[in-house]
Design an enzyme around this catalytic site. Structure first.
Site, PDB file in Angstrom:
ATOM      1  N   GLU A  45      -0.049 -44.470  23.711  1.00  0.00           N
ATOM      2  CA  GLU A  45      -0.838 -44.478  22.676  1.00  0.00           C
ATOM      3  C   GLU A  45      -0.933 -45.725  21.847  1.00  0.00           C
ATOM      4  OE1 GLU A  45      -2.681 -43.944  18.882  1.00  0.00           O
ATOM      5  OE2 GLU A  45      -2.450 -42.089  20.656  1.00  0.00           O
ATOM      6  N   ARG A 118      -4.052 -31.520   9.833  1.00  0.00           N
ATOM      7  CA  ARG A 118      -3.817 -32.172  11.178  1.00  0.00           C
ATOM      8  C   ARG A 118      -2.383 -33.016  11.462  1.00  0.00           C
ATOM      9  NH1 ARG A 118      -7.962 -33.079  14.826  1.00  0.00           N
ATOM     10  NH2 ARG A 118      -9.939 -31.994  14.291  1.00  0.00           N
ATOM     11  N   ARG A 199     -15.895 -35.116   2.831  1.00  0.00           N
ATOM     12  CA  ARG A 199     -14.764 -34.406   2.831  1.00  0.00           C
ATOM     13  C   ARG A 199     -13.777 -34.707   1.717  1.00  0.00           C
ATOM     14  NH1 ARG A 199     -12.816 -33.068   8.366  1.00  0.00           N
ATOM     15  NH2 ARG A 199     -14.542 -33.624   9.922  1.00  0.00           N
ATOM     16  N   ALA A 334     -10.466 -28.743  18.607  1.00  0.00           N
ATOM     17  CA  ALA A 334      -8.863 -28.876  18.950  1.00  0.00           C
ATOM     18  C   ALA A 334      -8.669 -27.700  19.866  1.00  0.00           C
ATOM     19  CB  ALA A 334      -8.036 -28.747  17.628  1.00  0.00           C
TER      20      ALA A 334
END
Length: 437
Positions: A45, A118, A199, A334
């Site tokens: 990552e 999330r 958002r 997702a």
């Protein structure tokens, strides 16, 4: 963090797998693979720790099925939201944005609007990841492969060599150019969908009070809603155990084909509430109540990928958004990443899958997944058109709109990813019968 220049396998395993990208899909994939002691699994990552951007994410019945098959159902159900009775099967209620008139509801029996924050979902999956698999600060800068191995290089000078490299590294994937070389396929870059999404997250109680003050029902805060209008729509659904309401308000530029984002504009930026309110001026009391509760919205330029010719090149494969990034209008992104994760993890965990035939296994995965994920990309874009009175053959005809909304998700939701596994294994038995049990 690995000190030496190469991440080495400590003992012989049936297969060594390098995963690039630690988002929801990549981590779920790593967790599934880690249950097989014969697989050496390493996840890389770029960020210094696991983290998710964005707020709420919703899952259709197909995605919930994938979560169950991945063995993550308990972790998911502890944090998942659902609509209160008697609305537990409602995916969204659909309303006219100009006056809140109820049009219809899309129902997902037994699942409804299953949604999470999330970051909470990623944390829940990470809790199932064994120690020693994840490596941080590893930004992939390139991939190469030989006849019996593939190597990912990172910007800190280290590299990983294994039997397989899986790119789960998002819409700006560094693995994708290796799978689809620009000299052969041209430059493949994300394109702006023409849609901006404003958002925000609102404390549920605040929204209930604001709705009632406008003469609207406070239950609109707890039951997922979609407010529709020309070139615009607004969605709401609860997250964080219904403590917060996730809000996304969309506007699309359809004045020209293939609109371009202004040069140098950031994909995500903070904007004023006034800008957002101006976009939805004249909309219904409920819509005004919702938007007035978001003092500091962010504006996201929604990008997607074209449908790609392929996802695999020999020992290297791209999955999730790296392969089929899409707009969020069917709540499907997702879910497709999780379907990908389950199908490939199951194929790689089969004892018959080994280094010498793994390329064939990756090819079988691509064969069973490619047409579905491309269709999800295409129909997600089309869904945004439908919601914003621009659907082909539908426009602002509410009878046609209602008919479409009541049936358009069935093919997406009624898919069992285990059927993809069976189809892939059947093709492998035929093609590699001497290798595949």
């Amino acid at each position: 963090m690995v000190a030496n220049s190469t991440v080495a396998n400590t003992q012989p395993k049936r297969l060594s797998i390098g995963i690039i990208g630690g988002g929801i899909g990549g981590v779920a994939f790593a967790v599934a693979l880690s249950r097989d002691s014969q697989l050496d699994v390493q996840l890389f990552e770029a960020a210094p720790q696991f983290s998710e951007i964005g707020a709420g994410v919703s899952f259709g019945p197909n995605a919930v099925k994938a979560i169950q098959l991945l063995g993550l159902e308990n972790a998911y159900q502890r944090i998942a939201d659902s609509s209160p009775a008697p609305f537990e099967d409602v995916w969204f209620e659909w309303r006219r944005g100009s006056d809140d008139t109820y049009l219809t509801a899309s129902l997902a029996p037994g699942v409804g609007q299953s949604s999470v924050h999330r970051a909470d979902f990623l944390d829940a999956i990470v809790a199932n990841l064994p120690e020693g698999i994840a490596h941080f600060g590893k930004r992939c800068i390139g991939v190469k492969q030989g006849t019996d191995s593939a190597t990912a290089s990172f910007d800190d000078g280290t590299h990983f060599t294994g039997d397989v490299i899986i790119g789960f590294d998002g819409i700006k994937s560094a693995v994708r150019p290796h799978v689809l070389p620009p000299e052969q396929y041209g430059e493949i870059t994300p394109f702006w969908s023409g849609t901006y999404a404003y958002r925000g997250m609102i404390p549920t109680r605040d929204l209930e009070i604001a709705l009632e003050a406008k003469g609207s029902e406070k239950r609109l805060a707890l039951v997922p809603q979609m407010y529709l209008g020309k070139d615009r729509h607004i969605l709401t659904f609860p997250v964080k155990q219904s403590q917060l309401v996730n809000v996304v308000a969309f506007i699309t530029d359809r004045s020209i084909p293939n609109p371009k984002l202004p040069e140098g504009e950031e994909w995500v930026q903070a904007v004023s509430q006034a800008e957002m309110l101006d976009v939805f001026a004249g909309w219904s009391p409920a819509c005004q109540a919702i938007l007035e509760c978001i003092p500091e919205p962010t504006r996201w330029a929604l990008h997607e990928l074209p449908e790609l010719a392929r996802y695999q090149r020999d020992r290297v494969l791209i999955m999730g958004e790296a392969a089929h990034a899409l707009v969020p209008h069917q709540g499907a992104g997702a879910g497709q990443a999780l379907e990908d994760a389950y199908v490939l993890a199951t194929l790689l965990a089969d004892a018959s899958c080994r280094s010498h035939n793994v390329s064939t296994v990756l090819s079988a995965f691509e064969q069973v997944r490619h047409s579905r994920t491309c269709k999800v990309q295409r129909t997600s874009h089309e869904a945004g058109d439908v919601y914003e009175y621009a659907g082909e053959g539908i426009g602002d005809d509410e009878a046609e709109l209602i008919n479409n909304l009541e049936s358009r998700f069935e093919w997406l939701w009624n898919h069992d990813p285990h059927e993809d596994v069976i189809a892939a294994k059947n093709s492998l038995k035929f093609e590699t019968s001497e290798n595949w049990g």
